[in-house]
Write a protein that holds these residues in place. Structure first.
Motif, PDB file in Angstrom:
ATOM      1  N   GLY A   1      -1.054 -53.080  17.209  1.00  0.00           N
ATOM      2  CA  GLY A   1      -0.309 -53.287  18.442  1.00  0.00           C
ATOM      3  C   GLY A   1      -0.451 -52.114  19.391  1.00  0.00           C
ATOM      4  O   GLY A   1      -1.192 -51.163  19.169  1.00  0.00           O
ATOM      5  N   HIS A   2       0.330 -52.204  20.496  1.00  0.00           N
ATOM      6  CA  HIS A   2       0.243 -51.186  21.541  1.00  0.00           C
ATOM      7  C   HIS A   2       1.617 -50.738  22.011  1.00  0.00           C
ATOM      8  O   HIS A   2       1.745 -50.177  23.082  1.00  0.00           O
ATOM      9  N   GLY A   3       2.666 -50.962  21.213  1.00  0.00           N
ATOM     10  CA  GLY A   3       4.010 -50.592  21.619  1.00  0.00           C
ATOM     11  C   GLY A   3       4.312 -49.136  21.355  1.00  0.00           C
ATOM     12  O   GLY A   3       3.446 -48.323  20.999  1.00  0.00           O
ATOM     13  N   GLY A   4       5.598 -48.780  21.508  1.00  0.00           N
ATOM     14  CA  GLY A   4       6.016 -47.405  21.317  1.00  0.00           C
ATOM     15  C   GLY A   4       5.844 -46.929  19.889  1.00  0.00           C
ATOM     16  O   GLY A   4       5.430 -45.793  19.646  1.00  0.00           O
ATOM     17  N   VAL A   5       6.152 -47.784  18.913  1.00  0.00           N
ATOM     18  CA  VAL A   5       6.003 -47.405  17.514  1.00  0.00           C
ATOM     19  C   VAL A   5       4.538 -47.195  17.175  1.00  0.00           C
ATOM     20  O   VAL A   5       4.170 -46.235  16.484  1.00  0.00           O
ATOM     21  N   ALA A   6       3.676 -48.091  17.657  1.00  0.00           N
ATOM     22  CA  ALA A   6       2.242 -47.947  17.408  1.00  0.00           C
ATOM     23  C   ALA A   6       1.717 -46.650  18.021  1.00  0.00           C
ATOM     24  O   ALA A   6       0.903 -45.945  17.415  1.00  0.00           O
ATOM     25  N   GLU A   7       2.198 -46.316  19.199  1.00  0.00           N
ATOM     26  CA  GLU A   7       1.763 -45.068  19.840  1.00  0.00           C
ATOM     27  C   GLU A   7       2.256 -43.856  19.059  1.00  0.00           C
ATOM     28  O   GLU A   7       1.549 -42.847  18.941  1.00  0.00           O
ATOM     29  N   LEU A   8       3.471 -43.939  18.494  1.00  0.00           N
ATOM     30  CA  LEU A   8       3.997 -42.845  17.681  1.00  0.00           C
ATOM     31  C   LEU A   8       3.145 -42.639  16.434  1.00  0.00           C
ATOM     32  O   LEU A   8       2.805 -41.504  16.081  1.00  0.00           O
ATOM     33  N   ILE A   9       2.781 -43.726  15.755  1.00  0.00           N
ATOM     34  CA  ILE A   9       1.945 -43.618  14.557  1.00  0.00           C
ATOM     35  C   ILE A   9       0.566 -43.088  14.919  1.00  0.00           C
ATOM     36  O   ILE A   9      -0.003 -42.242  14.210  1.00  0.00           O
ATOM     37  N   ARG A  10       0.018 -43.570  16.043  1.00  0.00           N
ATOM     38  CA  ARG A  10      -1.300 -43.094  16.473  1.00  0.00           C
ATOM     39  C   ARG A  10      -1.258 -41.582  16.774  1.00  0.00           C
ATOM     40  O   ARG A  10      -2.178 -40.839  16.415  1.00  0.00           O
ATOM     41  N   THR A  11      -0.182 -41.138  17.405  1.00  0.00           N
ATOM     42  CA  THR A  11      -0.047 -39.706  17.697  1.00  0.00           C
ATOM     43  C   THR A  11       0.104 -38.892  16.418  1.00  0.00           C
ATOM     44  O   THR A  11      -0.469 -37.804  16.285  1.00  0.00           O
ATOM     45  N   PHE A  12       0.855 -39.418  15.455  1.00  0.00           N
ATOM     46  CA  PHE A  12       1.031 -38.711  14.181  1.00  0.00           C
ATOM     47  C   PHE A  12      -0.293 -38.607  13.438  1.00  0.00           C
ATOM     48  O   PHE A  12      -0.621 -37.556  12.868  1.00  0.00           O
ATOM     49  N   ASN A  13      -1.084 -39.684  13.423  1.00  0.00           N
ATOM     50  CA  ASN A  13      -2.396 -39.642  12.777  1.00  0.00           C
ATOM     51  C   ASN A  13      -3.306 -38.616  13.454  1.00  0.00           C
ATOM     52  O   ASN A  13      -4.039 -37.879  12.778  1.00  0.00           O
ATOM     53  N   ALA A  14      -3.261 -38.566  14.788  1.00  0.00           N
ATOM     54  CA  ALA A  14      -4.074 -37.584  15.507  1.00  0.00           C
ATOM     55  C   ALA A  14      -3.616 -36.158  15.185  1.00  0.00           C
ATOM     56  O   ALA A  14      -4.438 -35.243  15.062  1.00  0.00           O
ATOM     57  N   MET A  15      -2.311 -35.970  15.035  1.00  0.00           N
ATOM     58  CA  MET A  15      -1.797 -34.648  14.685  1.00  0.00           C
ATOM     59  C   MET A  15      -2.292 -34.227  13.304  1.00  0.00           C
ATOM     60  O   MET A  15      -2.686 -33.075  13.080  1.00  0.00           O
TER      61      MET A  15
ATOM     62  N   ARG B   1      -5.855 -33.002  13.530  1.00  0.00           N
ATOM     63  CA  ARG B   1      -5.953 -31.634  14.036  1.00  0.00           C
ATOM     64  C   ARG B   1      -5.511 -30.623  12.978  1.00  0.00           C
ATOM     65  O   ARG B   1      -6.159 -29.587  12.783  1.00  0.00           O
ATOM     66  N   LEU B   2      -4.411 -30.917  12.291  1.00  0.00           N
ATOM     67  CA  LEU B   2      -3.907 -29.983  11.289  1.00  0.00           C
ATOM     68  C   LEU B   2      -4.885 -29.821  10.135  1.00  0.00           C
ATOM     69  O   LEU B   2      -5.086 -28.706   9.623  1.00  0.00           O
ATOM     70  N   GLU B   3      -5.492 -30.932   9.702  1.00  0.00           N
ATOM     71  CA  GLU B   3      -6.453 -30.835   8.604  1.00  0.00           C
ATOM     72  C   GLU B   3      -7.685 -30.046   9.020  1.00  0.00           C
ATOM     73  O   GLU B   3      -8.218 -29.250   8.233  1.00  0.00           O
ATOM     74  N   ALA B   4      -8.142 -30.246  10.255  1.00  0.00           N
ATOM     75  CA  ALA B   4      -9.294 -29.483  10.731  1.00  0.00           C
ATOM     76  C   ALA B   4      -8.955 -27.995  10.821  1.00  0.00           C
ATOM     77  O   ALA B   4      -9.746 -27.133  10.416  1.00  0.00           O
ATOM     78  N   GLU B   5      -7.755 -27.677  11.341  1.00  0.00           N
ATOM     79  CA  GLU B   5      -7.356 -26.279  11.442  1.00  0.00           C
ATOM     80  C   GLU B   5      -7.148 -25.667  10.063  1.00  0.00           C
ATOM     81  O   GLU B   5      -7.498 -24.499   9.832  1.00  0.00           O
ATOM     82  N   ARG B   6      -6.604 -26.450   9.111  1.00  0.00           N
ATOM     83  CA  ARG B   6      -6.408 -25.933   7.757  1.00  0.00           C
ATOM     84  C   ARG B   6      -7.753 -25.656   7.095  1.00  0.00           C
ATOM     85  O   ARG B   6      -7.925 -24.631   6.411  1.00  0.00           O
ATOM     86  N   ALA B   7      -8.728 -26.551   7.303  1.00  0.00           N
ATOM     87  CA  ALA B   7     -10.051 -26.338   6.721  1.00  0.00           C
ATOM     88  C   ALA B   7     -10.694 -25.076   7.283  1.00  0.00           C
ATOM     89  O   ALA B   7     -11.289 -24.278   6.550  1.00  0.00           O
ATOM     90  N   THR B   8     -10.557 -24.877   8.603  1.00  0.00           N
ATOM     91  CA  THR B   8     -11.154 -23.690   9.219  1.00  0.00           C
ATOM     92  C   THR B   8     -10.462 -22.417   8.742  1.00  0.00           C
ATOM     93  O   THR B   8     -11.123 -21.420   8.408  1.00  0.00           O
ATOM     94  N   SER B   9      -9.129 -22.433   8.686  1.00  0.00           N
ATOM     95  CA  SER B   9      -8.405 -21.237   8.241  1.00  0.00           C
ATOM     96  C   SER B   9      -8.678 -20.954   6.767  1.00  0.00           C
ATOM     97  O   SER B   9      -8.793 -19.791   6.358  1.00  0.00           O
ATOM     98  N   SER B  10      -8.813 -22.016   5.952  1.00  0.00           N
ATOM     99  CA  SER B  10      -9.141 -21.818   4.539  1.00  0.00           C
ATOM    100  C   SER B  10     -10.526 -21.218   4.389  1.00  0.00           C
ATOM    101  O   SER B  10     -10.750 -20.358   3.530  1.00  0.00           O
ATOM    102  N   ALA B  11     -11.461 -21.671   5.232  1.00  0.00           N
ATOM    103  CA  ALA B  11     -12.813 -21.112   5.182  1.00  0.00           C
ATOM    104  C   ALA B  11     -12.783 -19.622   5.508  1.00  0.00           C
ATOM    105  O   ALA B  11     -13.448 -18.810   4.854  1.00  0.00           O
ATOM    106  N   ARG B  12     -12.009 -19.242   6.530  1.00  0.00           N
ATOM    107  CA  ARG B  12     -11.891 -17.832   6.875  1.00  0.00           C
ATOM    108  C   ARG B  12     -11.281 -17.036   5.718  1.00  0.00           C
ATOM    109  O   ARG B  12     -11.773 -15.957   5.349  1.00  0.00           O
ATOM    110  N   ALA B  13     -10.183 -17.555   5.151  1.00  0.00           N
ATOM    111  CA  ALA B  13      -9.487 -16.827   4.084  1.00  0.00           C
ATOM    112  C   ALA B  13     -10.362 -16.684   2.843  1.00  0.00           C
ATOM    113  O   ALA B  13     -10.441 -15.607   2.239  1.00  0.00           O
ATOM    114  N   LEU B  14     -11.029 -17.769   2.456  1.00  0.00           N
ATOM    115  CA  LEU B  14     -11.859 -17.715   1.262  1.00  0.00           C
ATOM    116  C   LEU B  14     -13.087 -16.841   1.476  1.00  0.00           C
ATOM    117  O   LEU B  14     -13.541 -16.154   0.559  1.00  0.00           O
ATOM    118  N   SER B  15     -13.631 -16.860   2.693  1.00  0.00           N
ATOM    119  CA  SER B  15     -14.757 -15.987   2.988  1.00  0.00           C
ATOM    120  C   SER B  15     -14.338 -14.520   2.890  1.00  0.00           C
ATOM    121  O   SER B  15     -15.053 -13.690   2.306  1.00  0.00           O
TER     122      SER B  15
END
Length: 328
Positions: A86-100, A103-117
């Motif tokens: 769908g395209h309602g408010g709840v669907a937009e909230l879930i879509r935003t949470f998935n996008a968040m 981003r968090l997983e990508a940032e965690r992977a990058t920070s983990s790479a820095r720390a482990l290196s």
């Protein structure tokens, strides 16, 4: 439809139905109210409340799923997402949470790479200092003790030889620690030789019986993947020695379609349901670094099973040096 209008519409349906029943139903209310009329009104109210609750539960079900995912989401277990319809408010909230989460997983992977290196660089520095400074100093002490023992009288010679033996054991321990911090065999001879040396050294110092099975058709792996496989095996063996109360360990390294799988199992007491310690979370961070999948569970016959599936073709996470070079 937004969440506000969805809830408003559900309540409007319930209240409209109740109003229609009151208008067209052949029911009147006396003054004072009769018992039968009170029973009918109460039953109608109960039906209206139940219908309203059921419709609201259906309408708010996506929010319930989102709440449950928020409570159990773990960035070290990537890929947890909710389907968006769908395209309602709840669907937009879930879509935003998935996008968040993306981003968090990508940032965690990058920070983990820095720390482990940084961690690997520090391990190499410490290992080098142990080998060059402490190792050479102990070697010099050994030579001095040998010369002193050769020139000393009988009773003193025996004591000096005992100190010499203690110093030699300390030198062997320093060298073993240096090998654990910096697996030179991995760099020089490859993963199979490094795992063989690791298990031999581990069996010697713990007394555990370790069996190894290495597939003959293992593909060539990049240095980062080999290091992750080695470190996960090292941490898994350490956990067995510390917590499992096991007697036997089996280590397997095999090839599957598009991946190399490291499997370590023991006959100990299993991992239980407790909170994961720093060692296991460290293994998950290393697996995340190369896009691998790590599974840790208790087998049907007891013991702990650690399985790491490392892809042979992966998109590497940029290290700190690579990011600095890109920005430069």
């Amino acid at each position: 439809m937004s969440l506000f209008w969805r809830i408003f519409g559900l309540n409007a349906v319930v209240l409209g139905t109740a109003t229609a029943l009151l208008l067209w139903a052949p029911v009147t209310v006396s003054v004072p109210v009769l018992l039968t009329e009170a029973v009918i009104l109460v039953c109608g109210l109960v039906v209206m409340l139940v219908a309203n609750a059921a419709l609201l539960r259906i309408g708010l079900a996506p929010l319930d799923r989102l709440t449950k995912l928020m409570t159990r989401v773990d960035l070290l277990r990537p890929g947890q997402r909710l389907p968006v319809t769908g395209h309602g408010g709840v669907a937009e909230l879930i879509r935003t949470f998935n996008a968040m989460l993306d981003r968090l997983e990508a940032e965690r992977a990058t920070s983990s790479a820095r720390a482990l290196s940084a961690q690997e660089s520090e391990r190499q520095r410490i290992a080098q200092e142990l080998h060059d400074e402490v190792g050479q100093s102990l070697t010099a002490v050994l030579l001095g003790l040998k010369r002193a023992a050769d020139q000393a009288p009988g009773p003193l010679r025996a004591e000096l030889q005992q100190v010499q033996e203690t110093t030699r054991e300390s030198l062997d321990e320093v060298r073993r620690l240096a090998r654990r911090l910096r697996p030179g065999v991995l760099e020089d001879l490859g993963l199979v030789s490094a795992l063989t040396a690791l298990t031999n050294d581990f069996a010697t110092h713990t007394g555990l019986k370790i069996t190894r099975h290495f597939a003959a058709d293992l593909p060539p792996l990049d240095a980062q993947t080999e290091l992750v496989l080695y470190r996960v095996a090292q941490e898994a063996l350490t956990n067995v020695a510390r917590h499992a109360e096991a007697e036997r360990i089996e280590l397997r390294l095999r090839r599957t379609t598009g991946a190399v799988v490291l499997h370590i199992s023991d006959d100990g007491r299993g991992i239980g349901i407790g909170r994961e310690g720093d060692g296991i979370r460290g293994m998950r961070e290393r697996a995340l670094l190369i896009g691998a999948t790590l599974e840790i569970d208790t087998g049907t016959t007891g013991g702990t099973h650690v399985s790491l599936s490392a892809p042979t073709a992966k998109k590497p996470v940029p290290t700190a040096q690579e990011e600095d070079a890109d920005h430069g």
